[in-house]
Enzyme design. Sequence first.
Site, PDB file in Angstrom:
ATOM      1  CG  ASN A  14      -2.567  13.433  -8.960  1.00 14.59           C
ATOM      2  OD1 ASN A  14      -1.956  14.130  -8.147  1.00 14.59           O
ATOM      3  ND2 ASN A  14      -3.595  12.688  -8.635  1.00 14.59           N
ATOM      4  NE  ARG A  38      -0.458   6.063  -1.634  1.00 12.85           N
ATOM      5  CZ  ARG A  38      -0.718   7.366  -1.780  1.00 12.85           C
ATOM      6  NH1 ARG A  38      -1.110   8.056  -0.766  1.00 12.85           N
ATOM      7  NH2 ARG A  38      -0.586   7.951  -2.957  1.00 12.85           N
ATOM      8  NE  ARG A  48      -0.902  16.874   0.324  1.00  5.36           N
ATOM      9  CZ  ARG A  48      -0.456  15.645   0.630  1.00  5.36           C
ATOM     10  NH1 ARG A  48      -0.790  15.093   1.778  1.00  5.36           N
ATOM     11  NH2 ARG A  48       0.317  14.971  -0.203  1.00  5.36           N
TER      12      ARG A  48
HETATM   13  C1  EPZ Z   1      -1.409   8.350  -7.698  1.00  5.05           C
HETATM   14  O1  EPZ Z   1      -0.847   7.869  -6.485  1.00  5.05           O
HETATM   15  C2  EPZ Z   1      -2.106   9.653  -7.354  1.00  5.05           C
HETATM   16  N1  EPZ Z   1      -1.138  10.600  -6.814  1.00  5.05           N
HETATM   17  C3  EPZ Z   1      -3.220   9.410  -6.313  1.00  5.05           C
HETATM   18  O2  EPZ Z   1      -3.895  10.645  -6.119  1.00  5.05           O
HETATM   19  C4  EPZ Z   1      -4.209   8.396  -6.889  1.00  5.05           C
HETATM   20  O3  EPZ Z   1      -5.184   8.113  -5.912  1.00  5.05           O
HETATM   21  C5  EPZ Z   1      -3.460   7.116  -7.274  1.00  5.05           C
HETATM   22  O4  EPZ Z   1      -2.393   7.429  -8.213  1.00  5.05           O
HETATM   23  C6  EPZ Z   1      -4.385   6.093  -7.925  1.00  5.05           C
HETATM   24  O5  EPZ Z   1      -4.967   6.640  -9.056  1.00  5.05           O
HETATM   25  C7  EPZ Z   1      -0.339  11.275  -7.671  1.00  5.05           C
HETATM   26  O6  EPZ Z   1      -0.383  11.073  -8.864  1.00  5.05           O
HETATM   27  C8  EPZ Z   1       0.578  12.289  -7.055  1.00  5.05           C
HETATM   28  P1  EPZ Z   1      -0.616   3.958  -7.157  1.00  5.05           P
HETATM   29  P2  EPZ Z   1       0.178   6.606  -6.511  1.00  5.05           P
HETATM   30  O7  EPZ Z   1       0.830   3.668  -7.148  1.00  5.05           O
HETATM   31  O8  EPZ Z   1       0.988   6.633  -7.730  1.00  5.05           O
HETATM   32  C9  EPZ Z   1      -0.460   0.149  -4.356  1.00  5.05           C
HETATM   33  C10 EPZ Z   1      -4.814  12.430  -4.923  1.00  5.05           C
HETATM   34  O9  EPZ Z   1      -5.751  12.543  -4.133  1.00  5.05           O
HETATM   35  N2  EPZ Z   1       0.963   0.090  -4.681  1.00  5.05           N
HETATM   36  O10 EPZ Z   1      -1.385   3.805  -8.431  1.00  5.05           O
HETATM   37  O11 EPZ Z   1       0.851   6.564  -5.203  1.00  5.05           O
HETATM   38  C11 EPZ Z   1      -0.786   1.371  -3.503  1.00  5.05           C
HETATM   39  O12 EPZ Z   1      -0.511   1.107  -2.145  1.00  5.05           O
HETATM   40  C12 EPZ Z   1      -3.863  11.248  -4.807  1.00  5.05           C
HETATM   41  O13 EPZ Z   1      -4.566  13.235  -5.863  1.00  5.05           O
HETATM   42  C13 EPZ Z   1       1.713  -0.999  -4.224  1.00  5.05           C
HETATM   43  O14 EPZ Z   1       1.195  -1.880  -3.568  1.00  5.05           O
HETATM   44  O15 EPZ Z   1      -0.893   5.411  -6.598  1.00  5.05           O
HETATM   45  C14 EPZ Z   1      -2.261   1.558  -3.765  1.00  5.05           C
HETATM   46  O16 EPZ Z   1      -2.990   0.685  -2.943  1.00  5.05           O
HETATM   47  C15 EPZ Z   1      -4.266  10.302  -3.693  1.00  5.05           C
HETATM   48  N3  EPZ Z   1       3.044  -1.035  -4.516  1.00  5.05           N
HETATM   49  C16 EPZ Z   1      -2.402   1.139  -5.235  1.00  5.05           C
HETATM   50  O17 EPZ Z   1      -1.235   0.362  -5.535  1.00  5.05           O
HETATM   51  C17 EPZ Z   1       3.659  -0.056  -5.250  1.00  5.05           C
HETATM   52  O18 EPZ Z   1       4.880  -0.165  -5.490  1.00  5.05           O
HETATM   53  C18 EPZ Z   1      -2.456   2.319  -6.204  1.00  5.05           C
HETATM   54  O19 EPZ Z   1      -1.296   3.079  -5.984  1.00  5.05           O
HETATM   55  C19 EPZ Z   1       2.889   1.036  -5.705  1.00  5.05           C
HETATM   56  C20 EPZ Z   1       1.543   1.091  -5.417  1.00  5.05           C
END
Ligand code: EPZ
Length: 417
Positions: free
Chosen positions: A25, A122, A396
């Site tokens: 990540n 997401r 992955r």
């Molecule tokens: C990153 O995903 C990681 N992926 C995820 O790891 C990790 O679980 C997550 O951060 C939380 O730490 C990568 O870095 C590639 P977020 P990301 O935006 O950026 C909501 C793994 O297993 N949200 O922090 O997509 C979202 O739906 C993966 O390695 C909105 O609502 O996570 C979620 O509920 C899985 N609107 C929460 O925020 C937005 O515009 C956290 O999402 C963006 C996010």
Amino acid sequence: MSEKCIVINGGHELNGSVEVQGAKNAVLPLLAVAILTEDDVVIEDCPHISDIDNMAKMLEELGARVEREGTRIRVSGSVTRGCAETALYKSMRSSMFMLGALLSVTGEVDMPTPGGCDIGARPLDIHLDGLMRMGARTYCDGEILKCRAESLHGANIVMRYPSVGATENLLMCASLAEGETVLINCAREPEIVAIAGALKAMGARISGEGTSVMRIEGVKSLHGATLRPCGDRIVAGTVLSAAALCGGDVTVYGVGANDMRSVIQAFRSKYCRIDENGIGFRVRSEGRVQAKSAITAPFPLFPTDMQPQFLACQCFSDGISRVQETVFENRFAHASELAKLGANIAVQGNCATVVGGKLHAGVVRATDLRAGAGLCIACMKIDGESKVLNPRYIDRGYENFVGLFSSIGADIALSEL
Ligand code: EPZ
């Protein structure tokens, strides 16, 4: 038709030491950072995992040259277009990190709304809100997300939630925008600190990374550099949880304990001692699990990516525990798989209640990357032969998951049903 699976004969202690890979990540957004300059960018310590291979393919689709030399990836040349109707975008959430960088460089991005694991909807509202405040126009035309920006300017952006991906996208855009950007309530994960460090090595002017407020003074251009990701704290945590559950003595190198505080605290117990040694930590466990509860939340609190592994361990505890998932709305699919092994788990909304006990061998199916890892850990504890299907999910995020755990004594192998 035969189906790939991981076969595990559980009940063995784990002993030895492991060096964890570069963080998936961090490497994924670093690949997006690399297109912010036409100079060569080298990213070191890139694990061989499918998400990174797919991201590299995406960059080539967009016109960049990508060469892998062992664990180093060299990105050169320029990105020629932001429109990428590639199926790849649909296959992984990480393509979202391309949005900020592509918009910065080409001013025009059409991309399929990204896919990802089945752990939640997401949405992208936080990404798009920030980009619009910086001068972009964005709209969804069915399955295609369209973004346009002749130029991007600095802005004060309050993020309604510290989204990791949105923070990284906005950080990339702000680095080349005109004027100052302040990101308030931004993510604080170690991967954010790594991305900010990489951008600064390329000439960006950033302060506050690792805190909830980052200031970025836009610059005209960025130059090439050699970038290094942080160690993968989730891979390290996955090894930690397996050692805590199975018992034994395992030392994990490659991740600072500072990035693991909440994970170490969650697994430390009257049966499990965890000592820090500056460049990693050492786990000594009796192979018993103390009933403990956990709530997932943004860094520095307990990471959602360790929730399946923690839940798997709690299935064997000496009492009753509750695990609450506050980051993603659908991240308990592994609970029903653990129940096939005799686990006593009740899921209600975003909370799982677990009554610890003895589990039996069986055949289970990985539903996403970390769920797969959690199921494997449970099977490493259970006497007898178990099978975990869909190992491609695990590929992955884990470079050679089977090799990693067999190197410390697990009886684990890839096979076919
Ligand atoms: C990153 O995903 C990681 N992926 C995820 O790891 C990790 O679980 C997550 O951060 C939380 O730490 C990568 O870095 C590639 P977020 P990301 O935006 O950026 C909501 C793994 O297993 N949200 O922090 O997509 C979202 O739906 C993966 O390695 C909105 O609502 O996570 C979620 O509920 C899985 N609107 C929460 O925020 C937005 O515009 C956290 O999402 C963006 C996010």
